[in-house]
Design an enzyme around this catalytic site. Structure first.
Site, short mmCIF file in Angstrom:
data_model
loop_
_atom_site.label_atom_id
_atom_site.label_comp_id
_atom_site.label_asym_id
_atom_site.label_seq_id
_atom_site.Cartn_x
_atom_site.Cartn_y
_atom_site.Cartn_z
CB CYS A 1 -0.94 0.00 1.20
SG CYS A 1 -2.02 1.45 1.26
CE1 TYR B 1 -7.05 -2.27 -6.77
CE2 TYR B 1 -8.24 -4.34 -6.93
CZ TYR B 1 -7.23 -3.59 -6.38
OH TYR B 1 -6.40 -4.15 -5.44
CG HIS C 1 -29.16 23.11 -3.58
ND1 HIS C 1 -29.29 22.29 -4.67
CD2 HIS C 1 -29.28 24.39 -4.04
CE1 HIS C 1 -29.49 23.03 -5.75
NE2 HIS C 1 -29.49 24.31 -5.39
CE LYS D 1 -4.77 3.30 -6.26
NZ LYS D 1 -5.72 2.22 -5.89
CD GLU E 1 -7.50 2.04 -8.89
OE1 GLU E 1 -8.32 2.24 -7.98
OE2 GLU E 1 -6.38 1.48 -8.69
CB CYS F 1 -3.13 2.58 -1.45
SG CYS F 1 -3.48 0.87 -1.03
CD GLU G 1 -28.74 19.03 -4.32
OE1 GLU G 1 -29.86 19.37 -3.90
OE2 GLU G 1 -27.94 19.82 -4.85
#
Length: 478
Positions: free
Chosen positions: A42, A177, A461, A50, A181, A47, A466
């Site tokens: 990682c 992934y 908002h 990346k 990615e 991670c 939302e």
């Protein structure tokens, strides 16, 4: 029997380091061995670097957006060597933090490869042998490269962070992934990206509607994505390969309009199942990962290894040998860093605090840092409808910031709801910062929130998120 240590941890990734530190805090005598760099996949080759590359790649679109919003900006080329220096400085800093944390926790560090001799003995690559009452294997996983002629010419996600220069063109093989990615990352950094995936759609296992929008968005941003396509053959390019690729190509000012990027002998010639032939600067394999169990001496210790090379454990991360435990990717349960950390904490609770604790692997939120980004928690629509009747609440739209800048990027907000209990069974978001949003949605879903709980929540908002609390009618039932 007297042991050198109460706990010996093999592997200096996030899970192993956390387990070592917390166990030491209970008064246990703890040691940890790591053969490469502290921080594991990682921090060093996963991670963290990346995500830094994701950030870097996003600026290519920001220049256009800035002009649309009234800023005068000058766009220059991406400077990989300069970025790489800063990236590795950051990784060095993080590794230093890991080492400092271990030192501060009185965990003895061995910078060596470790393997098992028997249920209580560890052999180090230095030749030293040590004994431990408990052994925790946290060696993670590694990229898998398919066996085929020429595959040694390719790279994996391990090497992508170490390149001396950015390639001008790259073929990425895979549809998971990691492949998807890096297709987005490299495309954003100005690389001509082609992606082959043998399946019908990328990101297998994720919600069909969500992964379809991700694929559409990737293509719109310039990734040359080929589904149902695989590699047949690859080898070092020759002069004849390059000549053959330019024959019949439209000419501009007496020169081919499309010219392979590498000179003879420096590119990689690839033939695909769709019949195309092309030379790329680099070929990257992102065709899966395997647990790091090779040469670990697990068989010598009697530890059961599964058919995918994973260490087989029970709900408390204990192997069939009572003194040996395993956590993280090496068990091939859920391959996520936060899960490995949770498993390490649960291991300490169980073994050193006398509080048997199993990790809950259900309803784990996760993010895929594709471009566009995907955040998900819970069941996909396809999984849920195979279990019980469900209602699907879904909306797709152009977000305000992209619409104003003249971009066509679309957002997806999707809720999968049980008809019987009204609970949110799954949530899937495709949008900028989807990972940030799904972390918070994950709390509600884990708590058992219903659609009506979402409806009672006042919207913030104007935001993309939302829409999660303003979808009143289902788009379909399944």
């Amino acid at each position: 029997m007297t042991f050198d240590y109460d706990l010996f941890v093999i592997g200096g990734g996030s899970g192993g380091v956390r387990a070592a530190r917390v166990a030491s805090a209970t008064g246990a005598k703890v040691a940890l061995a790591e053969e490469y760099r502290m921080g594991g996949t990682c921090v060093i080759r996963g991670c963290v670097p990346k995500k830094l590359m994701v950030f870097a790649s996003g600026y290519s679109e920001m220049f256009d957006d800035a002009r649309a919003y009234g800023w005068d900006v000058t766009e220059g080329p991406f400077n990989w060597p300069r970025f790489r220096v800063h990236m590795h400085k950051e990784l060095d800093r993080l590794e230093g933090i890991y080492r400092k944390l271990l030192d501060g926790s009185n965990v003895e560090i061995f910078d060596a490869r470790a393997s098992l001799k028997d249920p209580h003995t560890v052999i180090l690559s230095t030749g030293q042998e040590v004994s431990a009452k408990h052994i925790l294997v946290a060696t993670g996983g590694r990229p898998v490269v398919p066996e085929m002629p020429g595959s040694e010419l390719g790279i994996t996600s391990n090497e992508i962070f170490l390149l001396d220069e950015m390639p001008k063109s790259i073929l990425i093989i895979g549809g998971g992934y990691i492949a998807s990615e890096f297709a987005g990352i490299l495309n954003g950094l100005g690389v001509e990206v082609t992606q082959f995936y043998r399946g019908a759609q990328i990101l297998r296992g994720f919600d069909d509607e969500a992964r379809g929008l991700v694929a559409e968005g990737m293509r719109a941003k310039g990734v040359d994505l080929h589904l149902g396509t695989n590699i047949v053959e690859m080898r070092a390019a020759t002069k004849d390969d390059l000549k053959g690729l330019t024959e019949g190509v439209p000419m501009e000012d007496g020169h081919p309009a499309v010219v392979p990027h590498k000179s003879a002998g420096h590119g990689i010639w690839v033939k695909a199942t769709n019949g195309t032939e092309k030379v790329y600067d680099q070929v990257m394999f992102a065709t899966g990962r395997a647990p790091n169990t090779d040469g670990m001496g697990l068989e010598d210790a009697g530890v059961t290894v599964g058919r995918r090379a994973e260490i087989v454990v029970d709900e408390y991360s204990q192997t069939n040998i009572p003194s040996v435990y395993a956590i993280g990717d090496v068990t091939n349960r859920v391959q996520l860093t936060p899960v490995a950390i949770r498993e390490g904490m649960a291991f300490v609770e169980t073994v050193f605090k006398g509080n048997p604790t199993a990790v809950d692997h259900e309803l784990i939120p996760s993010a895929v840092f594709t471009q566009p980004e995907l955040g998900t928690v819970g069941l996909t629509e396809e999984q849920a409808r195979d279990i019980e009747p469900v209602e699907i609440y879904c909306t797709s739209f152009k977000p305000m910031n992209h619409a104003f800048a003249g971009r066509d990027d679309r957002v997806l907000m999707k809720l999968v709801v049980s008809k019987a209990t009204r609970k949110i069974l799954g949530c899937h978001i495709v949008a900028d910062h989807a990972g940030e949003m799904i972390q918070l949605v994950g709390i509600a879903v884990k708590m058992g929130a219903t659609k009506e709980d979402f409806d009672r929540t006042v919207a913030v908002h104007p935001t993309m998120a939302e829409e999660l609390v303003t979808m009143k009618e289902p788009v379909r039932s399944a």
